[in-house]
Design a protein around this motif. Structure first.
Motif, PDB file in Angstrom:
ATOM      1  N   PRO A 185      43.414  49.663  43.637  1.00 23.94           N
ATOM      2  CA  PRO A 185      42.724  50.819  43.905  1.00 23.94           C
ATOM      3  C   PRO A 185      41.386  50.335  43.214  1.00 23.94           C
ATOM      4  CG  PRO A 185      44.523  51.242  42.991  1.00 23.94           C
ATOM      5  CD  PRO A 185      44.387  49.434  44.089  1.00 23.94           C
ATOM      6  N   ARG A 186      40.976  49.501  41.895  1.00 22.24           N
ATOM      7  CA  ARG A 186      40.193  48.233  41.912  1.00 22.24           C
ATOM      8  C   ARG A 186      40.085  47.066  41.355  1.00 22.24           C
ATOM      9  NH1 ARG A 186      39.775  46.687  37.072  1.00 22.24           N
ATOM     10  NH2 ARG A 186      42.242  47.511  35.458  1.00 22.24           N
TER      11      ARG A 186
ATOM     12  N   ASP B  65      28.988  50.525  51.071  1.00 14.88           N
ATOM     13  CA  ASP B  65      30.341  50.073  51.711  1.00 14.88           C
ATOM     14  C   ASP B  65      30.251  48.748  51.897  1.00 14.88           C
ATOM     15  OD1 ASP B  65      32.483  49.514  53.470  1.00 14.88           O
ATOM     16  OD2 ASP B  65      31.785  51.723  54.641  1.00 14.88           O
TER      17      ASP B  65
ATOM     18  N   ARG C  52      37.722  47.113  53.785  1.00 16.76           N
ATOM     19  CA  ARG C  52      37.647  48.323  52.683  1.00 16.76           C
ATOM     20  C   ARG C  52      36.896  47.759  51.615  1.00 16.76           C
ATOM     21  NH1 ARG C  52      41.624  52.873  53.492  1.00 16.76           N
ATOM     22  NH2 ARG C  52      42.788  51.642  51.217  1.00 16.76           N
TER      23      ARG C  52
ATOM     24  N   ALA D  44      36.022  49.578  44.171  1.00 18.04           N
ATOM     25  CA  ALA D  44      37.159  50.324  43.778  1.00 18.04           C
ATOM     26  C   ALA D  44      37.052  50.669  45.677  1.00 18.04           C
ATOM     27  CB  ALA D  44      36.748  51.804  43.704  1.00 18.04           C
ATOM     28  N   ASP D  45      38.872  51.288  46.178  1.00 14.53           N
ATOM     29  CA  ASP D  45      39.239  51.528  47.126  1.00 14.53           C
ATOM     30  C   ASP D  45      39.144  50.031  48.349  1.00 14.53           C
ATOM     31  OD1 ASP D  45      40.276  52.902  48.883  1.00 14.53           O
ATOM     32  OD2 ASP D  45      39.081  53.779  49.648  1.00 14.53           O
TER      33      ASP D  45
ATOM     34  N   GLU E  48      46.250  46.051  49.057  1.00 14.42           N
ATOM     35  CA  GLU E  48      45.411  47.019  48.755  1.00 14.42           C
ATOM     36  C   GLU E  48      45.189  47.182  47.260  1.00 14.42           C
ATOM     37  OE1 GLU E  48      46.612  51.325  50.310  1.00 14.42           O
ATOM     38  OE2 GLU E  48      46.682  50.359  52.501  1.00 14.42           O
TER      39      GLU E  48
ATOM     40  N   LYS F 297      34.539  49.899  48.347  1.00 19.98           N
ATOM     41  CA  LYS F 297      32.802  50.392  48.161  1.00 19.98           C
ATOM     42  C   LYS F 297      32.698  50.276  46.805  1.00 19.98           C
ATOM     43  CE  LYS F 297      32.935  53.605  51.517  1.00 19.98           C
ATOM     44  NZ  LYS F 297      33.636  55.447  51.589  1.00 19.98           N
TER      45      LYS F 297
ATOM     46  N   ARG G 131      40.740  46.954  50.813  1.00 25.98           N
ATOM     47  CA  ARG G 131      41.143  46.725  51.241  1.00 25.98           C
ATOM     48  C   ARG G 131      41.330  45.607  52.031  1.00 25.98           C
ATOM     49  NH1 ARG G 131      42.972  50.775  55.612  1.00 25.98           N
ATOM     50  NH2 ARG G 131      41.421  49.948  56.905  1.00 25.98           N
TER      51      ARG G 131
ATOM     52  N   ALA H 157      48.543  48.960  43.394  1.00 23.44           N
ATOM     53  CA  ALA H 157      48.529  50.129  44.326  1.00 23.44           C
ATOM     54  C   ALA H 157      49.705  50.711  43.920  1.00 23.44           C
ATOM     55  CB  ALA H 157      48.924  49.859  46.063  1.00 23.44           C
TER      56      ALA H 157
END
Length: 211
Positions: A75-76, A17, A33, A59-60, A73, A35, A62, A102
């Motif tokens: 996603p990748r 994380d 955020r 990934a994910d 944001e 990971k 923010r 996003a």
């Protein structure tokens, strides 16, 4: 004495994380955020981080690129990113960096370099941007989240550009958000621009420009 420390450090996180590690890592932007995997090299001079290189597969994501900008944001996000400060210059370099937005947009891996020169002594303010291939639609989607001049954001919204810019270089004199002179060379593929008043729009144009 940490205030006079100098050298290079290395951090490797195979899966973590990243946001939770933010307090301990010299990340150049706030990460709320993310990971995934991270390899980080950073240079220290006089107790301050003077350069950083990061290989990421995340990934994910923010993040917030400036305190006054909305959260971004992704996603990748993957590739190599770095920055360094030296002798009044700051350089940001992306190598094979790709991401998904996003809203479903995709930026294929791109090489991108931004160099900013601060005024001082006989040195004048200026800079340049160089990249090999950039998709315009993801850029327009992300414009509100990027540290761009308001004029550029307004132009992206008004022109609604689509297509791809290739082998581009933009050089300017003066402050990056208020240049006094600039030079641009770029190729373009499948370029589309919205109509403006009595001026017709452009659809699926390919070619190059030097200005």
């Amino acid at each position: 004495d940490w205030q006079h420390a100098a050298g290079r450090a290395y951090v490797r996180l195979d899966y973590a994380d990243v946001a939770a590690w933010g307090e301990w890592l010299p990340l150049p932007v706030r990460v709320d955020r993310a990971k995934g995997a991270l390899r980080l090299w950073f240079d220290v001079a006089d107790g301050q981080v003077s350069g950083l290189v990061a290989d990421v597969e995340l990934a994910d994501v923010r993040t917030r690129l400036a305190p006054t900008l909305p959260e971004l944001e992704l996603p990748r996000l993957s590739g190599r990113m770095g920055w360094k400060d030296a002798a009044g210059e700051r350089e940001l370099a992306f190598r094979h960096v790709g991401f998904a937005t996003a809203t479903g947009g995709e930026q294929p891996p791109v090489d991108f370099t931004l160099r900013l020169v601060a005024p001082g002594g006989d040195r004048l303010a200026g800079g340049d941007i160089v990249f090999d291939r950039l998709e315009l639609e993801p850029l327009r989607t992300l414009a509100a989240h990027l540290p761009l001049p308001e004029r550029v954001r307004a132009d992206l919204e008004r022109l609604a550009p689509q297509g791809t810019l290739t082998k581009a270089r933009l050089r300017w004199d003066g402050a990056w958000d208020q240049p006094t002179a600039f030079a641009l060379t770029t190729g373009f593929d499948r370029l589309a621009v919205a109509a403006q008043g009595n001026a017709p729009g452009i659809r699926s144009a390919s070619g190059s420009v030097a200005a």
